[in-house]
Design an enzyme around this catalytic site. Structure first.
Site, mmCIF file in Angstrom:
data_model
loop_
_atom_site.group_PDB
_atom_site.id
_atom_site.type_symbol
_atom_site.label_atom_id
_atom_site.label_comp_id
_atom_site.label_asym_id
_atom_site.label_seq_id
_atom_site.Cartn_x
_atom_site.Cartn_y
_atom_site.Cartn_z
ATOM 1 N N HIS A 1 0.819 -1.218 0.000
ATOM 2 C CA HIS A 1 0.000 0.000 0.000
ATOM 3 C C HIS A 1 0.852 1.267 0.000
ATOM 4 C CE1 HIS A 1 -3.868 1.750 -0.003
ATOM 5 N NE2 HIS A 1 -4.489 0.805 0.680
ATOM 6 N N ASP B 1 -2.384 3.318 -4.220
ATOM 7 C CA ASP B 1 -3.628 3.217 -3.469
ATOM 8 C C ASP B 1 -4.541 2.179 -4.119
ATOM 9 O OD1 ASP B 1 -4.591 4.438 -5.758
ATOM 10 O OD2 ASP B 1 -4.729 6.421 -4.825
#
Length: 475
Positions: free
Chosen positions: A446, A450
């Protein structure tokens, strides 16, 4: 006068600092040639046949089978000329040393036939130095050990022939089943001993069990069967408690454990998944392979098609082909796709790497993946073929499961998982139909992107699976 020379475990490259002795390829008393492989070791990357740079007579093994030794530790000693037992010159085409210390994984030629030295007036030596059958030494032997085994039985004389075995997997299977490869006749070219030969021998009903597994030391306490049963724990019929199996986390298994643990510690991963109708992809593959068969071309595997889909999706979403430089606090987007793919072998899960996958056609991807898979199963992958991946494709559907959330292969940024393809009801237009459906999952770092980027990548993969013509835009 000659001399006894000591050969240490050489630098095996790729930053490897230690190795485990798996199997000695020569016994004490054997004659070896310059650069002939003398021992098989397992590193964190692969099995390695280590050649000795000296020619002469092996006088001592300096490490036991199963021992883990560091680079530079003594491995074997060789009497190079008249320092050999009895003072006679070894019968060699080459004596002395090559001056080469191999950095890598074995020689290009199979081991040449070896001859064992025989003390004057004595029988053929068994090649052992401490009474065991594997020819290992306590590390204190010297030139005189070549003659110590002169009293061995004549039944060992036929065991001195060179083994026609190339695959480390064949040797490993033989060890596991307690089979002496010298007793087998190979069914391959020039008497090569194949895996099938070992499996046939292992299936013989009257073969005795391996001696190493014949005796288990009982636990301390009252003699078995002399006291009342407690009714607790797990035990044998004699009332003794069964011992737990311990599997060392060494070699490839240990490296995988460290990398997976590090991935969990350092990478904040997230996952998303989607189901896709793979019916058209399977039909396209069927038509491609029918055309290939008519024209004498190699067939295309489903894994190769999925690999081609991956490279097309990474070209559109390059953030997933990256790594994180934690010291510089930077995301490094990589210029080439080195595609790793999970391959299950008898030694565990390995991840071979197809380098420069973005420049390969589906056919070329399939050929390279097939080559790497075969090398993985034979334990012959080099460090370069097991490192440097930038993205991994994990086809866990071969195990019959629908979905998974795999651990990212550190230091990569993402992994695409592919489940089994199963017939399920699917809405086509406004009606239900039986279709071939697959679940696709993406686990991603992450920090590098995104959910929008990850979802876009996964959706593009699903679109290519459902409508293979989408790939034409990237060809």
């Amino acid at each position: 006068m000659g001399e006894v020379r000591e050969f240490a475990l050489p630098d095996l490259g790729e930053g490897l600092t230690e190795a485990t002795v798996v199997r000695w390829l020569v016994a004490v008393g054997d004659t070896v040639r310059v650069d002939e492989p003398v021992v098989e070791v397992e590193t964190a990357k692969a099995l390695v046949d280590v050649p000795c740079p000296y020619g002469g007579v092996v006088t001592a093994h300096r490490a036991e089978e199963g021992a883990e030794i560091p680079v530079g530790a003594p491995l074997v000693t060789v009497a190079t000329t008249d320092a050999a037992a009895g003072g006679a010159e070894p019968d060699l085409e080459q004596v002395g040393g090559s001056g080469n210390v191999l950095v890598g994984y074995g020689t290009h030629e199979p081991p040449r036939r070896r001859r064992r030295r025989t003390a004057p007036g004595a029988g053929t030596p068994s090649g052992t130095s401490n009474g065991t059958s594997n020819g290992t030494s306590n590390g204190t032997g010297g030139p005189g050990q070549a003659a110590d085994a002169a009293g061995a039985s004549a039944s060992d004389a036929g065991r001195t022939r060179a083994l026609a075995v190339i695959s480390p997997l064949v040797r490993r299977l033989a060890r596991e089943h307690g089979i002496d490869l010298r007793e087998l006749t190979g069914s391959g070219p020039d008497g090569l001993i194949l895996r099938a030969d070992v499996e046939r021998a292992a299936g013989t009903p009257d073969r005795p069990a391996p001696a190493a597994a014949a005796v288990t030391e009982p636990p301390a306490g009252p003699a078995a069967g002399t006291g009342p049963a407690t009714g607790t724990g797990t035990g044998t019929e004699a009332g003794t408690e069964a011992e737990a199996e311990r599997i060392p986390l060494t070699g490839i298994r240990g490296t995988a454990a460290e990398r997976l643990a590090r991935s969990r510690r350092e990478i904040p991963d997230a996952s998303c998944w989607v189901e896709a109708d793979a019916t058209e992809l399977l039909d396209a593959r069927r038509r491609m392979n029918a055309h290939a068969e008519r024209n004498g071309l190699p067939s295309v595997s489903l894994l190769a098609l999925l690999a081609r889909v991956c490279t097309a999706a990474l070209a559109r979403y390059p953030a997933l082909n990256s790594t994180v430089d934690t010291r510089a606090r930077e995301i490094v987007v990589l210029p080439h796709v080195h595609l790793g793919f999970a391959a299950q072998t008898e030694r565990g899960l390995v991840v071979p790497v197809v380098r420069g996958a973005e420049a390969l056609s589906t056919e070329a991807l399939g050929a390279e993946m097939a080559r790497l898979t075969e090398a993985a199963r034979a334990g012959a992958l080099t460090p370069a073929e097991l490192t440097g991946g930038t993205f991994t494709l994990n086809n866990y559907g071969v195990f019959g499961v629908d979905g998974s959330t795999p651990i990212i292969n550190h230091p990569e940024a993402a992994m695409l998982g592919v489940g089994r393809i199963a017939r399920k009801p699917w809405v086509v237009g406004d009606e239900l139909a039986a279709r071939h459906v697959v679940q696709l999952s993406l686990t991603f770092d992450h920090r590098v992107c995104d959910g929008g980027t990850a979802g876009g990548f996964l959706r593009h993969v699903a679109d290519c699976v459902e409508h293979p013509a989408v790939l034409l835009r990237t060809l």
